[in-house]
Design an enzyme around this catalytic site. Structure first.
Site, PDB file in Angstrom:
ATOM      1  N   HIS A  16       1.035  -1.543  -0.283  1.00 34.52           N
ATOM      2  CA  HIS A  16      -0.195  -0.065  -0.015  1.00 34.52           C
ATOM      3  C   HIS A  16       0.399   1.013  -0.026  1.00 34.52           C
ATOM      4  CE1 HIS A  16       0.089   0.550   4.344  1.00 34.52           C
ATOM      5  NE2 HIS A  16       0.489   0.472   4.671  1.00 34.52           N
ATOM      6  N   CYS A  25       5.896   5.965   5.246  1.00 31.44           N
ATOM      7  CA  CYS A  25       4.636   4.909   4.515  1.00 31.44           C
ATOM      8  C   CYS A  25       3.940   6.021   3.563  1.00 31.44           C
ATOM      9  CB  CYS A  25       3.979   4.202   5.276  1.00 31.44           C
ATOM     10  SG  CYS A  25       4.417   3.004   6.289  1.00 31.44           S
ATOM     11  N   HIS A  29       5.279   0.120  -0.065  1.00 37.01           N
ATOM     12  CA  HIS A  29       5.482  -0.989   0.485  1.00 37.01           C
ATOM     13  C   HIS A  29       4.506  -1.599   0.514  1.00 37.01           C
ATOM     14  CE1 HIS A  29       3.945   1.842   3.310  1.00 37.01           C
ATOM     15  NE2 HIS A  29       3.984   0.863   4.058  1.00 37.01           N
ATOM     16  N   HIS A  31       3.387  -5.502   3.326  1.00 37.40           N
ATOM     17  CA  HIS A  31       3.829  -5.861   4.546  1.00 37.40           C
ATOM     18  C   HIS A  31       3.701  -7.474   4.927  1.00 37.40           C
ATOM     19  CE1 HIS A  31       4.472  -1.941   6.842  1.00 37.40           C
ATOM     20  NE2 HIS A  31       2.978  -1.535   5.943  1.00 37.40           N
ATOM     21  N   HIS A  75      -1.494 -10.548  -2.295  1.00 40.88           N
ATOM     22  CA  HIS A  75       0.083  -9.879  -3.109  1.00 40.88           C
ATOM     23  C   HIS A  75      -0.691  -9.035  -3.783  1.00 40.88           C
ATOM     24  CE1 HIS A  75       2.394 -13.104  -1.861  1.00 40.88           C
ATOM     25  NE2 HIS A  75       3.209 -12.692  -2.832  1.00 40.88           N
ATOM     26  N   GLU A 136       1.120  -5.735  11.243  1.00 38.94           N
ATOM     27  CA  GLU A 136       1.535  -5.022  10.262  1.00 38.94           C
ATOM     28  C   GLU A 136       2.899  -5.774   9.836  1.00 38.94           C
ATOM     29  OE1 GLU A 136      -0.035  -1.185   8.236  1.00 38.94           O
ATOM     30  OE2 GLU A 136       2.302  -0.885   9.553  1.00 38.94           O
TER      31      GLU A 136
END
Length: 150
Positions: A16, A25, A29, A31, A75, A136
């Protein structure tokens, strides 16, 4: 009969970017998310029921969460469709990437609210969503409790 809480853990990978955010952020990137789903109900008392003694079959809970969340978000790159990221999202989608456009800033906090609504809609009437925990990173997570949202 007593109320019992049942918890199942799920994992998925997703990326996201937080549009307008003032930290790292804001960049694209990803998680390794871990989702803990806890439901509450009374174990089935009917001895003729194949699910006798269960609140809910873990397999049934797994199907709901996989259908609504894991298989959808795994994904994927998640963008708020109400930001200029829409142009980037559309470009990536046209290049064959798995893109999800949501009506909210795709923070862990907002994602867990979305997940709670999706799961609640699919649960049988006698089973209630008790809580969700969305991890996360190894040290950062959000929690949602039904008792906080009644």
């Amino acid at each position: 009969m007593s109320n019992i809480r049942i918890t199942k853990q799920f994992s998925f990978e997703a990326g996201h970017a937080l549009y307008g955010y003032d930290g790292k952020c804001k960049n694209l990137h990803g998680h390794s998310y871990h989702l803990y789903v806890t439901v509450i109900g009374t174990p089935i008392a009917d001895t003729t029921n194949v699910k006798f003694g269960m609140v809910i079959d873990f397999g049934d809970l797994k199907k709901i969460v996989k259908d609504e969340i894991v298989d959808v978000f795994d994904h994927a790159m998640i963008f708020n469709k109400n930001t200029p990221h829409l142009e980037l999202a559309n470009d990536l989608k046209n290049r064959g990437h798995h893109i999800i456009l949501v009506d909210y800033q795709p923070t862990t906090e907002m994602m867990i609210i979305d997940f709670a609504e999706k799961i609640k809609r699919r649960l049988p009437n006698n089973i209630k969503l008790h809580s969700l925990k969305l991890r996360e990173t190894a040290t950062s997570f959000a929690e949602w409790y039904a008792s906080d949202n009644e």
